[in-house]
Structures are given as C-alpha cells and as structure tokens.
Design an enzyme around this catalytic site. Structure first.
Site, PDB file in Angstrom:
ATOM      1  N   ASP A 357       0.837  -1.194   0.000  1.00 55.64           N
ATOM      2  CA  ASP A 357       0.000   0.000   0.000  1.00 55.64           C
ATOM      3  C   ASP A 357       0.878   1.252   0.000  1.00 55.64           C
ATOM      4  OD1 ASP A 357      -2.635   1.385   0.481  1.00 55.64           O
ATOM      5  OD2 ASP A 357      -1.602   1.963   2.333  1.00 55.64           O
ATOM      6  N   GLU A 394       1.754  -0.463  -5.057  1.00 52.47           N
ATOM      7  CA  GLU A 394       0.870   0.654  -5.372  1.00 52.47           C
ATOM      8  C   GLU A 394       1.806   1.850  -5.479  1.00 52.47           C
ATOM      9  OE1 GLU A 394      -3.323   2.527  -3.786  1.00 52.47           O
ATOM     10  OE2 GLU A 394      -1.728   2.239  -2.327  1.00 52.47           O
TER      11      GLU A 394
END
Length: 715
Positions: A357, A394
């Site tokens: 993330d 990401e």
C-alpha cells in the site's frame, strides 16, 4: 492460568526486580519473544528510553498487572536493546510494556509511561471488550482498556507438506477480496460462528476454484485498530495497523489470539491445496497512531523520531499517507523491522506475495525526500527468503509521488492506475482515448518499455476496494458516501464513471441492459490485456456499494458480498468464469523480447485495425479499435474489436489464411444476451461473411485455427 512468574515475597505490590531469582538478564537477539522449555526471552529496541517495565496480565481487560518487572539498565540493556529472560512463561501469556523517557513533542520525543505499549515484534495481539482508542489518546493510565501482546509458540502447527505454489505472473489472475466481507453476510451459507473469519474463507474455496482465479489478494490482515473510524463506525478495510507481525484478531473464529495464528495458517494451507496463492495487502507506510493528538499504542511511546518521519522542526508529523503519520522506512531500525515482518509472513505463515500500500513511501529518505535508489527496496529485492514471492507496488503516495512505470527493479509489478483511468475513459466514450487503449491492451509499453523492466509488469484493474465497484461504475455519476458521516466530503470525485442514463438503481430495461453490457466490456478489457489481471470481489455478480466509493468504515451490508442468487447474477458469473478460462486457455506462452508475456496479446505480433483492415483511427473523436493477433506456433489467429461508440459499426474481418482452417469462430460478443454473449470452451459459433457488425458499446472476440506442420498443437 497458572502464574508464570513466582511471587516476590519481598514486594507486596507484585513488582519483581531483575536481580530476583525469577528472572535472568536475557539477550538482545532475537527481538520480540523467544520461547524455550524454561520460559521466554523478551527483547525490545528503544534507544532513548530511560527505563522499561514489562508487565504480565491474567486477562486482557485487567485493571492492573498480575506481575511486573522493571528492567535494570545495567543488567538488562545492551546498546539500544532492553532484554530479559523470564522463567515459566508459556504460550498464551498476555504482556505489555511501559517506557520512561522524555515527553517533549516540540523536539520529537513522546514517551508516556502511563500507556501500555505493544511489543513491536509481538506475534499476537489481545483486544478486550474494554478496548478504547480514546483512552490511548488521552492523558492517564489505560491499563484496562489497552491492546496487549500475547506470547505464542509458532512451532506447533502442522503444515502437512505445504509449499509455495510459485505461479508465474503470466499465469496469475488476482481476486482482491476482504477476509471478513467475503462471508459475513447472513446469506453466505457459512455457519454463523465462521462468518467473517479466516475459517469462513475456507468454506468458500470451491466458489473461488469455480471462478478460476489463481490468487487472492486480501485486504490488510495485520492487527489494526477497529476504532480508527468516525464515531459509531468501524475501520473495515484495515489500513491502520498496530502490529506488523500479528494477524488481525477480529477475523478469528475463536477470538483467541493464539488460535488466531493457526486459523490464518489453515486458511493459507487450504487455499494452496486448491491451487490458489495468497497475496497480502501490507501497510508499511503508516500506523494507527495517526498524527498530533493520536493514540499511543507502540512506536510513538518507544521511539517517536525513530519510527516516524517528522517535520523539519520535529514538532509534527510528515504526512505523505493521508493518515497523519509516515513511517521512516529507510531508517535502519524500521527497515529491518519491515524486512523481518516480510520474512515472518513468508517463512512462518506461508504467504505467496505482497501488495505494498502506498509503496512510494518506501522510496522516501528519513527526511521524507524521494530517493533514486532506496536501500529498503534493494534489501527486499535481494533477501533470499523472499526470492520466490510476488512483489506488487501501489506506486504512488499521498505526498505527490507517482511512480507507475518506474518503481523498483525487475522483481516489482505495479498496480497500473493509468490502466484503470484510461479504460474507464474509453468505456464511457471520452475523446482522445483510442491510442491510450492501444497502450493499455498491449501491456502499457509507453510506461514500461524503458530500461530493462520486464514485459507484462502491469497489474491491470478497473476497480479495486478503493472506489466504485464495477456495478457502481456504470450506475452512478457521483459518489454517495453519506453513510461515512463526513458529509459526502470523503472519497474521490474523479471517478470517470457513467450511470448509463439514470443515477443509481433503475427499473429501465434499456439502462440495465446497457449497464450489464458495459460491465462485460470492462471484464473483457481487464482479462484481455497483457499483464496480470485483477478482479474486485463481487464484480462478477454485480456487487454494489450503493454508490459509496470510500467504504473504508462500512462493516455492513454496503461492503459485504451478497450471496443471493439471481438469474442476472448467475449469467454474469458464467460470463466471468468462461472469460477467465478463456484467458488461461489462450495464454500460450507468447514471447516478447525472449520473455514470457501474460495475456491474450503480444504487442510485437499485433496488427491494428479500424473498421477497415490496417486502418486504425487514432483521432480524438475515434471510439473504436480492432486488432489481429497471430500465434504461429499454435496455428491460431484472434481478432478483437471494441466499439465504445453509440452507433453500430461494421468491421472488415481479415481473410482466413494458413491452409485448412476452421474459419472465423465467435468466442465473445458482449452485446448478446446470455448464453450467447460467450461460448462454452470449444463450442464456438461459426461466422459467415467478410464483415462483422459490432453493436454500440460492445466488444467481440473471434478466432480461427489452421493446421501447422509438425506442430504439437494440431487441432
């Protein structure tokens, strides 16, 4: 529970001195708890603490510790490490720390000895009925309402020969799902005690197998703070970790922190037996301790300036995550903790990969500035324990870094946010989108062709947990996040969505048919394109969040998978299942620069067309594209045409060549009703004539096969 520490007869308070016969100096390495037959060694890093106390509890909600030991800095400290061996400790023992030190926020120090602190390397976390995030934020003792660490024995689980599956990215289809939301709905058919748990996922493995996916990418399962949400709501997504080693207790069937670990491992083992890999969505960019005024759970109270990037004046937190704080990922201590965490989840929990993330935070230095060659990425790349794991980034953060196409080295695949945006724009009929569609279908080589980055590095998705579901993408022009209690101010406004003529639920037959068609178009483009496709949980059955595009705090029917069976849902599920199988069946190991490429297509062997052969229309007002792809080794040719225009278009078909041939066969036409929208494998529909009429806002896939001398794939 039997007392794990003998009573100290000289102390009515229950405190034990490290010099007593009940404890030994211990050792600094390894960090965390190390169990032996005689007890346990505890080791903790804190460079600036002036004192450390370890506390033992009979119950997570206890108002006071059963016993506590104040560590002697002469006997129980080596360098920056505080350590002690306590005889008699067994698995299941609840414990925590207090740390003394300067409380000087203007200079980056936030020690608070009134707070119970978690072990940064603890393998399990107990969360009691009295847990309170508010108490961890306010001044004063929070013993009875704190999360606490739990001693575990990691050696007892029987893996029964479990080993990594090592699917190549080329043969991977990812299904992004939420552990709890997958089975928490009352209509899931899962026994009530297993709903929303790791065990519940096991119950639904046959569904995942029938869908055909090869990997689940599960939203965060690190223990997180469920109260990190607006008042009265719950942190559902889990992007607020308090531990990087402990599985989230809220997903445990038993509610026991020790059993929770084995429940997670049993889920992994059973998924592996079904041929499905487990990829964890991991949050190494921030913690649940938030910013100024946030709670003290662990890192803030052990070394605020060690773990977090602070502003230049040291008083506040550098916030590149939108969560109030940013981990100092390239500090040696934090870097080691992240690496140790990754190794733990691979070695002890058998996961197959990680999706990082806001991974761009990993490229920031200890002051928050971008680095050209971040040490932590090289450490991850070169760590032998992680050699076989999937790494997905990401590749952006909330501080302005956007590194899609340039993140890391050749081991890193990336969530391709550009794919999401460009495919959405094309499907809704925006201008200047056809040439972008070409790039996205063919592996986003405009992004990935530079340097020595491998082909097929893109993880292709149109929807994910963050944003609209695929159903809502074609049903809403605007977000509807009122249930989040933030006056609809949260969540992005840049959805690139189109409601097909009516906002929200519609009874108009034409609108609903168009929505179904657009959903199929999105699935085709996701599963057609070169790279690794990712599907969002429930998109295959039109799961809706009622227009909520930021359901992070909706642990309810808004977010849960609805298992109600309807004809429409079953038809779309069939379409998705066959499309997945079509991709896997058609992915025959094509080559791009000597490397295997995933997907139906190979950019080097693609011939681009418009409505006329070899005449693609790249103009701003074009809304259609076609291409031919030939696999000579298999004697197979495919033709794909996509029409996002609002009128029918007649496309010229390439002539059939190559000797004896099947002629053109229809695999997919998204404008047709089920079961004609996609043919069962091997039952393709013959096409007559030299053209094909592609209906408005639809896509087709055709193929023909021809005999190839000496080919093992003669048909």
């Amino acid at each position: 529970m039997d007392p794990i520490i003998p009573k100290n007869k000289s102390s009515g308070s229950g405190d034990l001195s490290p010099q007593s016969e009940s404890s030994l100096p211990g050792v600094a390495n390894p960090l965390g708890v190390t169990l032996t037959r005689d007890g346990a060694n505890f080791s903790l890093f804190s460079a600036n603490a002036t004192g450390v106390t370890i506390l033992f509890f009979d119950h997570v909600d206890a108002t006071r510790s059963e016993k506590s030991i104040r560590l002697n800095p002469v006997v129980n400290r080596t360098g920056h490490y505080w350590h002690i061996f306590v005889p008699g400790v067994r698995a299941g023992q609840i414990y925590g720390y207090r740390a003394d030190g300067p409380n000087d926020p203007p200079n980056g120090k936030r020690f608070d000895s009134s707070k119970i602190l978690l072990d940064p390397y603890g393998r399990a976390v107990a969360v009691g009925a009295n847990y309170s995030r508010g108490d961890a934020c306010r001044a004063g003792d929070n013993t009875s309402s704190s999360m606490k660490s739990v001693v575990v024995d990691m050696s007892l689980f029987d893996w029964d020969g479990d080993a990594p599956l090592n699917h190549s990215f080329r043969n991977t289809i990812v299904y992004e799902m939420h552990v709890a939301g997958f089975t928490r709905h009352p209509n899931s058919g899962v026994p009530k005690q297993k709903r929303g748990s790791y065990s519940g996922v096991i119950e639904k493995i046959p569904y995942l197998q029938n869908l055909g996916i090869t990997a689940v990418e599960i939203l965060p399962v690190f223990q997180f703070d469920p109260q990190s949400a607006p008042s009265g709501l719950t942190d559902y997504w889990g992007y607020n970790p308090v531990s990087f080693f402990a599985p989230h207790l809220g997903y445990s069937e038993s509610g026991d922190p020790v059993k929770c670990i084995d429940e997670f491992r049993e889920m992994v083992k059973q998924l592996h037996r079904a041929g499905i890999e487990v990829i964890l969505d991991v949050v190494y960019n921030h913690t649940a301790e938030a910013g100024d005024g946030g709670p003290t759970f662990c890192f803030r109270g052990l070394g605020n300036s060690t773990y977090y990037i602070l502003n230049q004046d040291q008083a506040g937190y550098f916030n590149a995550t939108g969560a109030g704080n940013t981990l100092k990922t390239n500090h040696s201590v934090v870097k080691r903790m992240i690496l140790d965490s990754l190794k733990f989840w691979v070695s002890d929990m058998h996961v197959d990969g990680f999706r990082f993330d806001l991974a761009s935070v990993l490229t920031r230095d200890v002051w928050g500035q971008p680095m050209s060659d971040p040490p932590i990425l090289w450490d991850i790349d070169s760590e032998p324990v992680l050699a076989g794991t999937k790494l997905i980034a990401e590749a952006w953060d909330e501080g302005g870094l956007y590194q899609v196409g340039s993140f890391g080295h050749d081991r890193w695949n990336e969530w391709n946010g550009q794919f999401r945006d460009d495919i959405r724009s094309f499907l809704k009929g925006d201008s200047e989108t056809v040439w972008k569609l070409r790039e996205r279908i063919s592996g986003s080589y405009d992004l990935y062709r530079s340097g020595d980055r491998p082909a097929g590095q893109s993880v292709n998705f149109i929807t994910c947990h963050d944003g609209f579901t695929l159903n809502d993408l074609v049903s809403y022009n605007y977000k509807h996040n009122e249930a989040n209690k933030e006056l609809n101010g949260d969540g992005t406004n840049a959805n690139l969505s189109w409601n097909c003529g009516s906002e929200g639920v519609s009874t108009n037959t034409g609108v609903n048919q168009l929505r179904t068609q657009q959903i199929k178009n999105g699935l085709v483009l996701t599963l057609l394109s070169t790279g690794t496709p990712m599907l969002l949980m429930g998109d295959e059955v039109r799961r809706t969040q009622a227009g909520n595009n930021n359901a992070y705090c909706q642990d309810d029917l808004i977010s849960w998978f609805n298992w109600d069976v309807s004809t429409e849902k079953n038809e779309l599920l069939r379409f998705t299942q066959l499309l997945v199988r079509l991709r896997l069946d058609c992915d025959n190991g094509t080559l791009q620069d000597g490397k295997q490429v995933g997907g139906f297509v190979n950019p080097n062997k693609m011939e681009w067309h418009g409505i006329h052969l070899d005449q693609p229309d790249w103009s701003a007002d074009s809304h259609s594209l076609a291409f031919t792809w030939r696999n000579e080794s298999l004697g197979e040719v495919r033709y794909v045409a996509i029409n996002s225009f609002w009128e029918t278009l007649e496309f010229d078909l390439p002539p059939v060549t190559g000797g004896k041939s099947s002629g053109w066969l229809r695999l997919v036409d998204t404008s047709l009703a089920s079961p004609f929208d996609i043919a069962d494998l091997g039952e393709y529909v013959p096409i007559q004539g030299s053209t094909y009429i592609v209906n408005p806002r639809s896509a087709i896939i055709l193929r023909y096969d021809y005999a190839v001398a000496d080919s093992p794939y003669l048909r």
